[in-house]
Write an enzyme that holds these catalytic residues in place. Structure first.
Site, PDB file in Angstrom:
ATOM      1  N   GLN B  64       0.816  -1.219   0.000  1.00 39.78           N
ATOM      2  CA  GLN B  64       0.000   0.000   0.000  1.00 39.78           C
ATOM      3  C   GLN B  64       0.846   1.263   0.000  1.00 39.78           C
ATOM      4  O   GLN B  64       0.322   2.355  -0.169  1.00 39.78           O
ATOM      5  CB  GLN B  64      -0.984  -0.008   1.183  1.00 39.78           C
ATOM      6  CG  GLN B  64      -0.392   0.355   2.554  1.00 39.78           C
ATOM      7  CD  GLN B  64       0.250  -0.823   3.248  1.00 39.78           C
ATOM      8  OE1 GLN B  64       0.911  -1.635   2.620  1.00 39.78           O
ATOM      9  NE2 GLN B  64       0.070  -0.924   4.548  1.00 39.78           N
ATOM     10  N   GLY B  65       2.162   1.117   0.229  1.00 37.88           N
ATOM     11  CA  GLY B  65       3.044   2.283   0.153  1.00 37.88           C
ATOM     12  C   GLY B  65       3.252   2.972   1.481  1.00 37.88           C
ATOM     13  O   GLY B  65       3.693   4.126   1.519  1.00 37.88           O
ATOM     14  N   GLU B 288      -9.480   1.279   2.040  1.00 36.05           N
ATOM     15  CA  GLU B 288     -10.724   0.562   1.705  1.00 36.05           C
ATOM     16  C   GLU B 288     -11.676   1.380   0.842  1.00 36.05           C
ATOM     17  O   GLU B 288     -12.654   0.844   0.321  1.00 36.05           O
ATOM     18  CB  GLU B 288     -11.449   0.167   3.002  1.00 36.05           C
ATOM     19  CG  GLU B 288     -10.673  -0.806   3.850  1.00 36.05           C
ATOM     20  CD  GLU B 288     -11.161  -0.794   5.281  1.00 36.05           C
ATOM     21  OE1 GLU B 288     -11.774  -1.776   5.700  1.00 36.05           O
ATOM     22  OE2 GLU B 288     -10.946   0.209   5.998  1.00 36.05           O
TER      23      GLU B 288
END
Lengths: 163, 335
Positions: B64-65, B288
Protein backbone atom coordinates in the site's frame (compact mmCIF):
# COMPACT_ATOMS: atom_id res chain seq x y z
CA UNK A 1 15.22 -41.56 -0.73
CA UNK A 2 14.84 -40.98 -4.36
CA UNK A 3 17.81 -41.26 -6.65
CA UNK A 4 19.41 -37.95 -7.54
CA UNK A 5 20.82 -36.84 -10.83
CA UNK A 6 23.43 -34.23 -11.68
CA UNK A 7 22.40 -31.74 -14.32
CA UNK A 8 24.45 -29.06 -16.02
CA UNK A 9 22.95 -25.95 -17.49
CA UNK A 10 23.48 -22.24 -18.03
CA UNK A 11 21.95 -20.15 -15.25
CA UNK A 12 21.87 -16.39 -15.79
CA UNK A 13 24.87 -16.62 -18.09
CA UNK A 14 26.98 -18.99 -15.99
CA UNK A 15 27.58 -22.70 -16.40
CA UNK A 16 26.30 -24.47 -13.27
CA UNK A 17 25.56 -27.95 -12.00
CA UNK A 18 22.82 -29.06 -9.66
CA UNK A 19 21.97 -32.23 -7.82
CA UNK A 20 18.28 -32.84 -8.28
CA UNK A 21 15.66 -35.47 -7.58
CA UNK A 22 13.29 -36.48 -10.39
CA UNK A 23 10.33 -34.78 -8.69
CA UNK A 24 12.02 -31.41 -8.09
CA UNK A 25 10.60 -28.54 -10.06
CA UNK A 26 12.56 -25.60 -11.38
CA UNK A 27 11.47 -23.27 -8.56
CA UNK A 28 12.59 -25.67 -5.82
CA UNK A 29 15.96 -25.99 -7.48
CA UNK A 30 16.42 -22.26 -8.05
CA UNK A 31 15.44 -21.40 -4.48
CA UNK A 32 17.10 -24.25 -2.60
CA UNK A 33 20.32 -24.61 -4.55
CA UNK A 34 20.96 -21.17 -6.02
CA UNK A 35 19.24 -18.80 -3.53
CA UNK A 36 17.24 -17.26 -6.36
CA UNK A 37 13.89 -16.16 -4.98
CA UNK A 38 12.70 -13.85 -7.78
CA UNK A 39 10.51 -16.55 -9.29
CA UNK A 40 7.95 -17.39 -6.61
CA UNK A 41 5.65 -20.34 -6.42
CA UNK A 42 2.12 -19.16 -5.71
CA UNK A 43 -0.69 -21.33 -7.09
CA UNK A 44 1.55 -24.31 -7.87
CA UNK A 45 -0.67 -25.16 -10.84
CA UNK A 46 0.62 -22.99 -13.66
CA UNK A 47 -2.32 -20.59 -13.38
CA UNK A 48 -0.86 -17.44 -11.86
CA UNK A 49 2.47 -16.88 -13.63
CA UNK A 50 4.32 -15.66 -10.54
CA UNK A 51 6.92 -18.45 -10.95
CA UNK A 52 7.78 -17.50 -14.53
CA UNK A 53 11.31 -18.42 -15.62
CA UNK A 54 12.82 -18.23 -19.08
CA UNK A 55 14.13 -21.54 -20.44
CA UNK A 56 15.85 -21.45 -23.83
CA UNK A 57 14.23 -18.08 -24.43
CA UNK A 58 10.68 -19.22 -23.64
CA UNK A 59 8.76 -18.33 -20.50
CA UNK A 60 7.75 -21.39 -18.50
CA UNK A 61 5.89 -21.88 -15.23
CA UNK A 62 8.66 -22.91 -12.88
CA UNK A 63 6.22 -24.72 -10.62
CA UNK A 64 5.26 -27.16 -13.40
CA UNK A 65 8.60 -27.42 -15.12
CA UNK A 66 10.66 -30.31 -13.85
CA UNK A 67 14.20 -29.36 -12.91
CA UNK A 68 15.46 -32.38 -14.87
CA UNK A 69 14.30 -30.73 -18.09
CA UNK A 70 16.72 -27.86 -17.44
CA UNK A 71 19.65 -30.18 -18.17
CA UNK A 72 21.64 -28.57 -20.97
CA UNK A 73 19.26 -25.61 -21.19
CA UNK A 74 19.76 -21.91 -20.89
CA UNK A 75 17.84 -20.66 -17.85
CA UNK A 76 17.30 -16.97 -17.14
CA UNK A 77 15.55 -15.58 -14.07
CA UNK A 78 14.47 -12.05 -13.24
CA UNK A 79 17.70 -11.61 -11.28
CA UNK A 80 19.63 -11.56 -14.57
CA UNK A 81 17.82 -8.62 -16.13
CA UNK A 82 20.06 -5.99 -14.54
CA UNK A 83 23.25 -8.03 -14.98
CA UNK A 84 24.98 -5.13 -16.72
CA UNK A 85 24.32 -2.92 -13.69
CA UNK A 86 21.35 -1.19 -15.29
CA UNK A 87 17.70 -2.08 -14.93
CA UNK A 88 16.16 -3.63 -17.99
CA UNK A 89 13.87 -1.13 -19.78
CA UNK A 90 10.91 -3.29 -18.74
CA UNK A 91 11.92 -3.08 -15.08
CA UNK A 92 12.40 0.68 -15.37
CA UNK A 93 9.00 1.01 -17.00
CA UNK A 94 7.28 -0.94 -14.20
CA UNK A 95 8.76 1.49 -11.68
CA UNK A 96 7.84 4.49 -13.80
CA UNK A 97 4.24 3.35 -14.24
CA UNK A 98 3.88 2.02 -10.69
CA UNK A 99 2.99 -1.38 -12.14
CA UNK A 100 2.65 -3.13 -8.80
CA UNK A 101 1.66 -2.77 -5.20
CA UNK A 102 3.06 -5.72 -3.20
CA UNK A 103 5.40 -6.83 -5.98
CA UNK A 104 4.89 -10.58 -5.52
CA UNK A 105 3.73 -11.15 -9.09
CA UNK A 106 6.06 -8.56 -10.63
CA UNK A 107 8.97 -10.79 -11.71
CA UNK A 108 6.54 -12.93 -13.69
CA UNK A 109 4.93 -9.94 -15.35
CA UNK A 110 8.34 -8.44 -16.12
CA UNK A 111 9.64 -11.62 -17.78
CA UNK A 112 6.44 -12.11 -19.79
CA UNK A 113 6.43 -8.47 -20.87
CA UNK A 114 10.03 -8.78 -21.96
CA UNK A 115 9.24 -11.85 -24.02
CA UNK A 116 6.26 -10.05 -25.57
CA UNK A 117 8.41 -7.09 -26.56
CA UNK A 118 11.09 -9.39 -27.95
CA UNK A 119 8.44 -10.78 -30.29
CA UNK A 120 6.32 -7.71 -30.87
CA UNK A 121 8.08 -4.38 -30.52
CA UNK A 122 4.97 -2.21 -30.52
CA UNK A 123 2.05 -4.26 -29.18
CA UNK A 124 -1.49 -2.92 -29.00
CA UNK A 125 -3.71 -3.25 -25.92
CA UNK A 126 -5.23 -6.54 -27.03
CA UNK A 127 -1.84 -8.09 -27.72
CA UNK A 128 -0.60 -7.01 -24.29
CA UNK A 129 -3.69 -8.42 -22.58
CA UNK A 130 -3.45 -11.66 -24.51
CA UNK A 131 0.19 -12.09 -23.62
CA UNK A 132 -0.26 -11.29 -19.93
CA UNK A 133 -3.49 -13.22 -19.45
CA UNK A 134 -1.56 -16.01 -17.71
CA UNK A 135 -0.28 -13.71 -15.00
CA UNK A 136 -2.45 -12.80 -12.01
CA UNK A 137 -2.03 -9.68 -9.87
CA UNK A 138 -4.07 -9.74 -6.67
CA UNK A 139 -3.33 -6.07 -5.97
CA UNK A 140 -5.11 -5.25 -9.24
CA UNK A 141 -2.28 -3.24 -10.77
CA UNK A 142 -3.35 -4.25 -14.27
CA UNK A 143 -4.02 -0.73 -15.62
CA UNK A 144 -0.58 0.37 -14.45
CA UNK A 145 0.97 -2.82 -15.87
CA UNK A 146 -0.59 -2.08 -19.28
CA UNK A 147 0.93 1.38 -19.05
CA UNK A 148 4.30 -0.09 -18.03
CA UNK A 149 4.44 -2.36 -21.07
CA UNK A 150 3.72 0.58 -23.36
CA UNK A 151 6.41 2.68 -21.70
CA UNK A 152 8.83 -0.24 -21.97
CA UNK A 153 8.06 -0.62 -25.69
CA UNK A 154 8.82 3.06 -26.22
CA UNK A 155 12.06 2.82 -24.23
CA UNK A 156 13.22 -0.22 -26.17
CA UNK A 157 12.29 1.19 -29.57
CA UNK A 158 14.09 4.42 -28.76
CA UNK A 159 17.16 2.45 -27.69
CA UNK A 160 17.13 0.37 -30.85
CA UNK A 161 16.75 3.34 -33.15
CA UNK A 162 19.69 4.87 -31.33
CA UNK A 163 17.93 8.15 -30.57
CA UNK B 1 -18.71 13.51 -4.65
CA UNK B 2 -22.04 12.64 -6.22
CA UNK B 3 -21.57 15.61 -8.53
CA UNK B 4 -18.14 14.29 -9.54
CA UNK B 5 -19.63 10.87 -10.21
CA UNK B 6 -22.56 12.23 -12.21
CA UNK B 7 -20.21 14.40 -14.29
CA UNK B 8 -17.87 11.53 -15.05
CA UNK B 9 -20.78 9.24 -15.92
CA UNK B 10 -22.40 11.87 -18.18
CA UNK B 11 -25.48 11.10 -16.13
CA UNK B 12 -27.78 13.60 -17.82
CA UNK B 13 -26.83 12.53 -21.37
CA UNK B 14 -28.91 9.96 -23.29
CA UNK B 15 -27.73 6.40 -22.69
CA UNK B 16 -27.59 3.52 -25.17
CA UNK B 17 -29.81 0.76 -23.67
CA UNK B 18 -28.48 -1.97 -25.95
CA UNK B 19 -30.47 -4.15 -28.28
CA UNK B 20 -31.38 -7.77 -28.88
CA UNK B 21 -30.03 -10.10 -26.26
CA UNK B 22 -27.48 -7.65 -24.90
CA UNK B 23 -28.97 -4.95 -22.67
CA UNK B 24 -27.03 -2.04 -21.27
CA UNK B 25 -27.43 -0.28 -17.94
CA UNK B 26 -25.65 2.02 -15.57
CA UNK B 27 -25.63 2.59 -11.86
CA UNK B 28 -23.94 4.55 -9.14
CA UNK B 29 -23.47 4.03 -5.43
CA UNK B 30 -21.86 5.79 -2.53
CA UNK B 31 -20.64 4.40 0.77
CA UNK B 32 -19.12 5.55 4.02
CA UNK B 33 -17.16 3.64 6.62
CA UNK B 34 -15.59 4.38 9.99
CA UNK B 35 -11.97 3.62 10.74
CA UNK B 36 -11.57 1.14 13.58
CA UNK B 37 -11.44 2.98 16.92
CA UNK B 38 -9.96 3.54 19.42
CA UNK B 39 -6.51 2.29 18.49
CA UNK B 40 -2.95 3.28 19.33
CA UNK B 41 0.18 3.73 17.25
CA UNK B 42 3.70 4.41 18.52
CA UNK B 43 6.73 5.43 16.49
CA UNK B 44 10.38 6.17 17.21
CA UNK B 45 12.64 8.44 15.18
CA UNK B 46 16.32 7.78 15.74
CA UNK B 47 18.89 10.35 14.60
CA UNK B 48 22.43 9.05 14.42
CA UNK B 49 25.75 10.85 14.92
CA UNK B 50 26.37 10.98 11.17
CA UNK B 51 23.05 12.77 10.68
CA UNK B 52 21.24 9.76 9.27
CA UNK B 53 17.72 8.89 10.35
CA UNK B 54 15.94 5.65 11.15
CA UNK B 55 12.21 5.43 11.65
CA UNK B 56 10.91 2.56 13.73
CA UNK B 57 7.27 1.89 13.03
CA UNK B 58 5.15 -1.23 13.16
CA UNK B 59 3.05 -0.58 10.09
CA UNK B 60 3.35 -3.50 7.69
CA UNK B 61 3.88 -2.40 4.11
CA UNK B 62 2.09 -5.04 2.04
CA UNK B 63 2.18 -2.91 -1.07
CA UNK B 64 0.00 0.00 0.00
CA UNK B 65 3.04 2.28 0.15
CA UNK B 66 3.08 2.89 3.91
CA UNK B 67 6.88 2.93 4.12
CA UNK B 68 7.03 5.69 1.52
CA UNK B 69 4.37 7.80 3.20
CA UNK B 70 5.81 7.39 6.71
CA UNK B 71 9.23 8.41 5.38
CA UNK B 72 7.60 11.41 3.70
CA UNK B 73 5.99 12.48 6.99
CA UNK B 74 9.19 12.12 9.03
CA UNK B 75 11.18 13.85 6.28
CA UNK B 76 8.72 16.72 6.12
CA UNK B 77 8.99 17.39 9.87
CA UNK B 78 12.77 16.97 10.00
CA UNK B 79 13.32 18.86 6.75
CA UNK B 80 15.26 16.03 5.08
CA UNK B 81 14.40 14.17 1.86
CA UNK B 82 12.08 11.20 2.39
CA UNK B 83 14.58 8.86 0.74
CA UNK B 84 17.05 9.60 3.54
CA UNK B 85 14.68 8.23 6.17
CA UNK B 86 15.37 4.54 6.64
CA UNK B 87 12.14 2.89 7.71
CA UNK B 88 12.82 -0.15 9.90
CA UNK B 89 10.35 -2.87 9.11
CA UNK B 90 8.08 -4.30 11.80
CA UNK B 91 9.85 -6.58 14.26
CA UNK B 92 8.55 -7.04 17.81
CA UNK B 93 12.19 -7.12 19.01
CA UNK B 94 12.76 -3.65 17.63
CA UNK B 95 9.71 -1.63 16.57
CA UNK B 96 7.29 -0.11 19.09
CA UNK B 97 3.63 -0.97 19.53
CA UNK B 98 1.08 -0.57 16.79
CA UNK B 99 -2.45 -1.93 17.03
CA UNK B 100 -2.40 -3.44 13.53
CA UNK B 101 -2.17 -2.62 9.86
CA UNK B 102 -5.86 -2.70 8.97
CA UNK B 103 -9.02 -0.64 8.78
CA UNK B 104 -7.35 2.01 6.61
CA UNK B 105 -5.88 3.36 9.86
CA UNK B 106 -2.13 3.58 9.21
CA UNK B 107 -1.71 6.90 7.41
CA UNK B 108 -3.89 8.57 10.01
CA UNK B 109 -2.82 6.89 13.26
CA UNK B 110 0.76 5.87 12.52
CA UNK B 111 1.14 9.01 10.44
CA UNK B 112 0.36 11.07 13.55
CA UNK B 113 2.71 8.96 15.69
CA UNK B 114 5.51 9.41 13.15
CA UNK B 115 4.82 13.15 12.94
CA UNK B 116 4.92 13.45 16.75
CA UNK B 117 8.10 11.35 17.01
CA UNK B 118 9.78 13.51 14.39
CA UNK B 119 8.60 16.69 16.15
CA UNK B 120 10.00 15.34 19.43
CA UNK B 121 13.33 14.69 17.70
CA UNK B 122 13.28 18.15 16.13
CA UNK B 123 12.82 19.80 19.55
CA UNK B 124 15.79 17.82 20.85
CA UNK B 125 17.89 18.87 17.86
CA UNK B 126 17.04 22.49 18.60
CA UNK B 127 18.01 21.97 22.26
CA UNK B 128 21.31 20.44 21.16
CA UNK B 129 21.97 23.46 18.94
CA UNK B 130 21.39 25.80 21.88
CA UNK B 131 23.60 23.65 24.08
CA UNK B 132 26.55 23.98 21.73
CA UNK B 133 26.02 27.72 21.58
CA UNK B 134 24.42 28.18 18.18
CA UNK B 135 21.91 30.98 17.64
CA UNK B 136 18.22 30.20 17.14
CA UNK B 137 17.39 29.13 13.58
CA UNK B 138 20.92 28.26 12.56
CA UNK B 139 20.89 25.61 9.86
CA UNK B 140 23.96 23.67 10.97
CA UNK B 141 23.86 20.06 9.78
CA UNK B 142 23.03 17.58 12.51
CA UNK B 143 26.32 15.67 12.17
CA UNK B 144 28.19 18.90 12.97
CA UNK B 145 26.05 19.50 16.07
CA UNK B 146 27.00 16.09 17.40
CA UNK B 147 30.64 16.75 16.50
CA UNK B 148 30.57 20.04 18.42
CA UNK B 149 29.13 18.42 21.50
CA UNK B 150 31.03 15.13 21.58
CA UNK B 151 34.23 16.19 19.76
CA UNK B 152 33.84 13.09 17.65
CA UNK B 153 31.16 11.35 15.58
CA UNK B 154 29.08 10.19 18.54
CA UNK B 155 25.75 10.65 20.20
CA UNK B 156 22.17 10.23 19.13
CA UNK B 157 18.73 11.72 19.47
CA UNK B 158 15.63 9.66 19.98
CA UNK B 159 12.19 11.11 19.29
CA UNK B 160 9.13 9.20 20.45
CA UNK B 161 5.55 9.77 19.41
CA UNK B 162 2.31 8.03 20.15
CA UNK B 163 -1.19 8.67 18.98
CA UNK B 164 -4.54 7.74 20.51
CA UNK B 165 -7.54 9.32 18.79
CA UNK B 166 -10.33 10.88 20.81
CA UNK B 167 -13.18 8.43 21.06
CA UNK B 168 -16.46 8.28 22.94
CA UNK B 169 -17.96 4.82 23.45
CA UNK B 170 -21.57 4.46 22.34
CA UNK B 171 -24.19 5.14 25.03
CA UNK B 172 -27.00 2.75 25.98
CA UNK B 173 -28.91 3.67 22.85
CA UNK B 174 -25.85 3.02 20.70
CA UNK B 175 -25.12 6.66 19.94
CA UNK B 176 -21.80 8.47 20.18
CA UNK B 177 -20.65 11.90 19.02
CA UNK B 178 -17.17 10.49 18.25
CA UNK B 179 -17.36 6.99 16.82
CA UNK B 180 -14.27 7.22 14.68
CA UNK B 181 -11.41 9.65 14.08
CA UNK B 182 -12.36 9.93 10.41
CA UNK B 183 -14.87 8.66 7.89
CA UNK B 184 -13.97 7.17 4.54
CA UNK B 185 -16.27 8.14 1.70
CA UNK B 186 -16.17 6.35 -1.63
CA UNK B 187 -18.41 6.38 -4.68
CA UNK B 188 -18.47 4.32 -7.85
CA UNK B 189 -20.27 4.33 -11.14
CA UNK B 190 -20.54 1.41 -13.54
CA UNK B 191 -21.81 0.78 -17.04
CA UNK B 192 -22.61 -2.82 -17.88
CA UNK B 193 -23.77 -5.08 -20.65
CA UNK B 194 -25.96 -8.01 -19.63
CA UNK B 195 -26.50 -10.96 -21.95
CA UNK B 196 -30.08 -11.98 -21.20
CA UNK B 197 -29.56 -15.46 -22.69
CA UNK B 198 -26.60 -16.36 -20.47
CA UNK B 199 -26.69 -13.94 -17.54
CA UNK B 200 -23.16 -12.89 -18.40
CA UNK B 201 -22.27 -9.38 -17.22
CA UNK B 202 -19.52 -7.30 -18.76
CA UNK B 203 -18.53 -4.09 -16.99
CA UNK B 204 -17.66 -1.67 -19.77
CA UNK B 205 -16.73 1.27 -17.59
CA UNK B 206 -15.90 1.77 -13.92
CA UNK B 207 -15.53 5.15 -12.27
CA UNK B 208 -14.25 5.63 -8.72
CA UNK B 209 -14.56 8.90 -6.91
CA UNK B 210 -13.15 9.07 -3.40
CA UNK B 211 -12.75 11.55 -0.59
CA UNK B 212 -9.30 10.68 0.72
CA UNK B 213 -8.52 13.85 2.62
CA UNK B 214 -5.32 15.34 1.27
CA UNK B 215 -3.47 12.54 -0.53
CA UNK B 216 0.09 12.64 0.82
CA UNK B 217 1.30 10.72 -2.21
CA UNK B 218 -1.29 11.17 -4.98
CA UNK B 219 0.28 8.54 -7.22
CA UNK B 220 0.16 5.87 -4.54
CA UNK B 221 -3.39 6.82 -3.57
CA UNK B 222 -4.56 6.51 -7.18
CA UNK B 223 -3.05 3.02 -7.45
CA UNK B 224 -4.60 2.06 -4.12
CA UNK B 225 -8.05 3.21 -5.21
CA UNK B 226 -7.77 1.45 -8.56
CA UNK B 227 -6.43 -1.76 -7.02
CA UNK B 228 -9.09 -1.75 -4.32
CA UNK B 229 -11.81 -1.33 -6.94
CA UNK B 230 -10.39 -4.19 -9.01
CA UNK B 231 -10.26 -6.48 -5.99
CA UNK B 232 -13.87 -5.55 -5.25
CA UNK B 233 -14.73 -6.16 -8.91
CA UNK B 234 -13.52 -9.74 -8.45
CA UNK B 235 -15.64 -10.20 -5.33
CA UNK B 236 -18.58 -8.66 -7.18
CA UNK B 237 -18.45 -10.73 -10.35
CA UNK B 238 -16.41 -13.89 -9.92
CA UNK B 239 -15.18 -14.89 -6.51
CA UNK B 240 -17.52 -17.45 -5.04
CA UNK B 241 -16.31 -19.22 -1.97
CA UNK B 242 -17.88 -22.63 -1.52
CA UNK B 243 -18.28 -24.06 1.96
CA UNK B 244 -19.12 -27.47 3.32
CA UNK B 245 -19.82 -27.37 7.05
CA UNK B 246 -17.49 -24.43 7.45
CA UNK B 247 -14.77 -25.96 5.32
CA UNK B 248 -13.82 -24.05 2.20
CA UNK B 249 -14.13 -26.45 -0.71
CA UNK B 250 -12.69 -24.36 -3.55
CA UNK B 251 -9.76 -26.64 -4.26
CA UNK B 252 -7.41 -24.02 -5.66
CA UNK B 253 -7.10 -20.74 -7.51
CA UNK B 254 -8.54 -22.60 -10.51
CA UNK B 255 -11.82 -22.81 -8.59
CA UNK B 256 -11.73 -19.33 -7.09
CA UNK B 257 -11.49 -16.90 -9.94
CA UNK B 258 -9.82 -13.61 -9.20
CA UNK B 259 -9.73 -10.94 -11.90
CA UNK B 260 -7.22 -11.40 -14.69
CA UNK B 261 -6.08 -8.79 -17.15
CA UNK B 262 -8.97 -9.51 -19.55
CA UNK B 263 -11.51 -8.77 -16.81
CA UNK B 264 -10.46 -5.18 -16.24
CA UNK B 265 -12.78 -2.53 -17.65
CA UNK B 266 -11.60 0.97 -18.44
CA UNK B 267 -11.22 2.50 -14.98
CA UNK B 268 -11.20 6.16 -14.04
CA UNK B 269 -10.21 7.32 -10.58
CA UNK B 270 -10.83 10.73 -9.13
CA UNK B 271 -10.05 12.04 -5.70
CA UNK B 272 -12.12 14.80 -4.22
CA UNK B 273 -9.64 16.70 -2.15
CA UNK B 274 -11.22 17.52 1.19
CA UNK B 275 -8.64 18.24 3.85
CA UNK B 276 -9.04 16.15 6.99
CA UNK B 277 -8.18 18.80 9.53
CA UNK B 278 -7.61 16.29 12.33
CA UNK B 279 -5.28 14.18 10.18
CA UNK B 280 -1.51 14.34 9.71
CA UNK B 281 -0.93 17.04 7.06
CA UNK B 282 -4.63 16.86 6.23
CA UNK B 283 -4.58 13.15 5.33
CA UNK B 284 -6.80 10.25 6.20
CA UNK B 285 -7.01 6.59 5.30
CA UNK B 286 -7.73 5.48 1.75
CA UNK B 287 -7.12 1.73 1.79
CA UNK B 288 -10.72 0.56 1.71
CA UNK B 289 -12.37 3.59 0.13
CA UNK B 290 -12.13 2.22 -3.41
CA UNK B 291 -14.07 -0.90 -2.45
CA UNK B 292 -17.29 0.41 -0.90
CA UNK B 293 -19.40 1.21 -3.87
CA UNK B 294 -18.26 -1.09 -6.66
CA UNK B 295 -20.66 -3.96 -5.86
CA UNK B 296 -23.81 -1.83 -5.41
CA UNK B 297 -22.95 0.31 -8.45
CA UNK B 298 -22.70 -2.82 -10.63
CA UNK B 299 -25.83 -4.35 -9.07
CA UNK B 300 -27.68 -1.08 -9.74
CA UNK B 301 -26.43 -1.10 -13.32
CA UNK B 302 -27.68 -4.68 -13.79
CA UNK B 303 -31.04 -3.61 -12.38
CA UNK B 304 -31.06 -0.69 -14.78
CA UNK B 305 -30.23 -2.98 -17.71
CA UNK B 306 -32.57 -5.93 -17.14
CA UNK B 307 -34.75 -5.05 -14.16
CA UNK B 308 -33.55 -7.66 -11.69
CA UNK B 309 -32.50 -6.69 -8.19
CA UNK B 310 -29.80 -9.02 -6.88
CA UNK B 311 -28.60 -8.58 -3.31
CA UNK B 312 -26.12 -11.43 -3.00
CA UNK B 313 -22.61 -11.72 -4.39
CA UNK B 314 -21.13 -12.74 -6.70
CA UNK B 315 -23.17 -11.39 -9.60
CA UNK B 316 -21.98 -14.25 -11.74
CA UNK B 317 -23.83 -15.50 -14.83
CA UNK B 318 -25.70 -18.14 -12.83
CA UNK B 319 -26.98 -15.62 -10.28
CA UNK B 320 -28.06 -13.16 -12.97
CA UNK B 321 -29.66 -15.87 -15.12
CA UNK B 322 -31.56 -17.28 -12.13
CA UNK B 323 -32.83 -13.79 -11.33
CA UNK B 324 -33.89 -13.25 -14.95
CA UNK B 325 -35.78 -16.55 -15.00
CA UNK B 326 -37.43 -15.80 -11.67
CA UNK B 327 -38.56 -12.45 -13.03
CA UNK B 328 -40.14 -14.24 -16.01
CA UNK B 329 -41.96 -16.54 -13.56
CA UNK B 330 -39.92 -19.46 -14.85
CA UNK B 331 -37.53 -19.95 -11.91
CA UNK B 332 -34.79 -22.53 -12.24
CA UNK B 333 -34.67 -25.35 -9.72
CA UNK B 334 -32.27 -24.99 -6.83
CA UNK B 335 -28.87 -26.61 -7.15
Amino acid sequence: MSATKTITFTLNGEQVTAEIAPHHNLIEMLQNQFDLFGARESCGQGICGSCTVSVNGRAVSGCLYLAAFADGAEVVTVEHLDADGKLDPVQGAFIEAGGFQCGFCTPGFVLMSKQLLDEQSDPDDDQIRHYLSGNLCRCGAYPEIMEAVKIAAKKRNKRESGI
Amino acid sequence: MLDGLADRMNWSAPFDRGRGTVRRGRGIAIGIKASVSPTTSVAIVYLFADGSCNLYCGTVDMGQGAVTVMAQIAGEVLNIPAERVKVVHPDTDVTPYDMATLGSRSTYHMGHAVRLAAEDARIKVQALAREVGLPEGSQVPLAELFQKKYKMQAGNIVGVGHYIPSYVPPDASGLTPQATPFWMIGGAGAEVEVDVETGHVVVTRLVNVADVGRPLNPRIVATQLSGAAIMQLGITLFEKMHHDNGQVTNASLADYKIPGIFDIPPIENETVEAIQHSGPFGAKGAGETGTFSVSPAIANAIHDAVGVRITELPLNPEAVFRALRAKQNQPLEDE
